[in-house]
Design an enzyme around this catalytic site. Structure first.
Site, PDB file in Angstrom:
ATOM      1  N   ASP A   1     141.075 -11.803  21.917  1.00 23.93           N
ATOM      2  CA  ASP A   1     140.674 -10.502  21.397  1.00 23.93           C
ATOM      3  C   ASP A   1     140.676 -10.496  19.870  1.00 23.93           C
ATOM      4  OD1 ASP A   1     140.040  -7.691  21.877  1.00 23.93           O
ATOM      5  OD2 ASP A   1     142.020  -7.281  21.052  1.00 23.93           O
TER       6      ASP A   1
ATOM      7  N   GLU B   1     136.199 -13.178  21.104  1.00 25.99           N
ATOM      8  CA  GLU B   1     135.661 -11.821  21.024  1.00 25.99           C
ATOM      9  C   GLU B   1     135.218 -11.599  19.580  1.00 25.99           C
ATOM     10  OE1 GLU B   1     135.295  -8.363  19.644  1.00 25.99           O
ATOM     11  OE2 GLU B   1     137.460  -8.246  19.912  1.00 25.99           O
TER      12      GLU B   1
ATOM     13  N   ASP C   1     135.921  -1.406  26.547  1.00 27.33           N
ATOM     14  CA  ASP C   1     135.867  -0.446  25.446  1.00 27.33           C
ATOM     15  C   ASP C   1     134.570   0.364  25.427  1.00 27.33           C
ATOM     16  OD1 ASP C   1     138.361  -0.797  24.271  1.00 27.33           O
ATOM     17  OD2 ASP C   1     137.704  -2.474  23.040  1.00 27.33           O
TER      18      ASP C   1
END
Length: 487
Positions: free
Chosen positions: A277, A324, A378
């Site tokens: 992430d 990411e 998200d």
């Protein structure tokens, strides 16, 4: 990624079941069977840690521990630690949402009942001895409870941890990892790999920070001097103020990044692929003074980047990492990703607006070294994005939204009546090595089923799909696309 494949994003908390929250019990195995029947080879989950503030899996009490809420009561019955009668009086929990405020005390009571019937054996002793993070975590949680669950900088130094509570948390972790290993082995037997998630930061109120304060930018009383976030982008007009403490990278460098090596080692014992992430933050990170209330007034600070990943790969070998790389991405960030051969991400939902990066999210611009998503945890669901007309979206005008929708219809050559399946087909048909879709898109669910809204800290991470919602025709439709596009 060695061959074309497809995956589904679903956090275990979103599984159905009568005990208030999805867990590692029968419904998880049933879902793995569904994936196998659909030809899906990757099950993506969010971080598995014990959730704290806001119930977010990105704000956990530990970067190493598992979430006790995921322990299956039914599996505890199979082991003789609970009786069927212990589950007979389960409250009538909501079917399509996690009511954390009632689930947490109910699950805790069941676990305590199982704990009192538990007799430690050699398997438990081996687990404790082979989990170097466990003692700090169990003691942190016991001290936290002794201090009324306050964040650790506010703890009373006179209060001590009750040893029985410490033992309870060791037991809960043993049960979590025992059940997780069983589920993961079952997925492997079906040809399914697990993609997990390593958030770049850890929660301030965590065993990691409490036990390793020298590794974080904290004041003498344990409060953060600086916190993490991201500047304004296509997720949020004021950026995202995460509140996680910033690492003392120089201190980490001095001991060869040993904390990071152990973090990755632990993650790779739990999952097969790691979605790393906020990869951007390993090259340079957005640092915000701890007193700020938004992420607007921050600054970019250089991070160790190449040096960190060289140390990780020297210790652990080639890492199965997906980077990411969303947000404000620079050539320096992409240089690190390409140097180590980590696939990046493309999100189709971002491909139709006026953002300068939008063209990179359109399938004709993908490359095989990309993981293509219809949307992530998200994002709004695809159907929600398509039908909401951007309510609550402060980054686009109504005119821009109309233009975006028209472009989307033209690009995908569709009337939009099944836009969720149009999105799935588009990423499955692309040259991307791995194509991913959240389960909400398979089910065609709207904004009410959104998992998270970045920048909004309350009321998220609660979605569950109803028992019986997944039908044979969903598996057949996915299998058709998997076969058609050789995934």
């Amino acid at each position: 990624m060695t061959s074309r494949s497809a995956g589904i994003l679903l956090h275990p908390t979103s599984l159905p079941g009568r005990f208030g929250i999805g867990d590692l019990g029968p419904e998880a195995y049933r879902f793995a069977g569904f994936l196998a029947s659909a030809g899906i080879k990757v099950w993506q989950i969010l971080p598995l840690g014990p959730t704290g503030y806001g119930d977010s899996p990105y704000q956990c009490f530990s970067a190493f521990a598992g979430n006790p809420l995921l322990i299956s009561p039914e599996r505890l019955v199979e082991e003789g630690l609970l009786d069927a009668a212990d589950l007979a009086d389960a409250p009538l929990f909501p079917e399509s949402t996690v009511a954390f405020e009632s689930v947490i005390p109910y699950r805790r009571a069941l676990l305590e009942r199982a704990f009192h019937r538990f007799h430690p054996g050699s398997e438990f002793e081996v687990f404790c001895q082979s989990s170097p993070w466990l003692e700090d975590f169990a003691r942190f949680m016991a001290l936290k409870e002794a201090n009324g669950n306050r964040a650790f900088p506010g703890w009373d130094p006179a209060k001590t941890a009750r040893e029985e509570v410490v033992r309870f948390h060791r037991f809960a972790q043993f049960q979590f990892f025992r059940q997780w290993r069983s589920l993961r082995a079952y997925c492997h037997s079906k040809g399914i790999r697990i993609m997990g998630d390593i958030p770049i930061y850890v929660a301030h109120d965590s065993a990691d920070v409490w036990a390793g304060q020298h590794l974080f930018d904290l004041s003498p009383d344990g409060r953060p001097n600086t916190v993490a976030g991201v500047p304004p982008d296509y997720f949020s007009a004021t950026g995202q103020l995460w509140g996680n403490p910033i690492y003392r990278w120089e201190q980490m460098r001095r001991d060869g990044f040993s904390w990071w090596i152990e973090r990755f080692r632990a993650a790779l014992e739990v999952v097969d692929i790691v979605r790393l992430d906020h990869f951007r933050g390993f090259e340079a990170y957005w640092e915000v003074p701890g007193s700020e209330i938004t992420a607007i007034h921050g600054r970019w600070v250089k991070a160790p980047g190449v040096e960190l990943f060289e140390a990780l790969e020297k210790a652990l070998g080639k890492l199965p990492v997906i980077a990411e790389n969303l947000g404000v991405i620079t050539p320096e960030v992409e240089a690190i990703r390409h140097r180590f051969g980590y696939p990046g991400m493309a999100v189709l939902q971002f491909g139709f607006g006026s953002d300068p990066q939008a063209p990179t999210f359109r399938p004709h611009n993908y490359s095989p070294g990309i993981v293509a998503y219809t949307g992530t945890h998200d994002n709004d669901t695809t159907w929600g994005w398509w039908t909401s007309a951007g309510e609550g979206d402060s980054t686009r005008t109504p005119e821009e939204i109309v233009k975006e929708r028209a472009f989307c219809r033209a690009y995908l050559n569709t009337d939009g009546r099944e836009m969720h399946w149009d999105f799935i087909r588009a990423v499955f048909a692309s040259v991307a090595g791995l194509a991913m879709a959240p389960l909400q898109d398979v089910l065609g669910l709207g904004s009410e089923s959104r998992m998270n809204l970045p920048g909004d800290i309350k009321g998220h991470w609660r979605w569950r799909f109803a028992k019986g919602a997944l039908q044979t025709h969903h598996a057949e439709r996915l299998r058709t696309l998997v076969d058609l596009y050789q995934r």
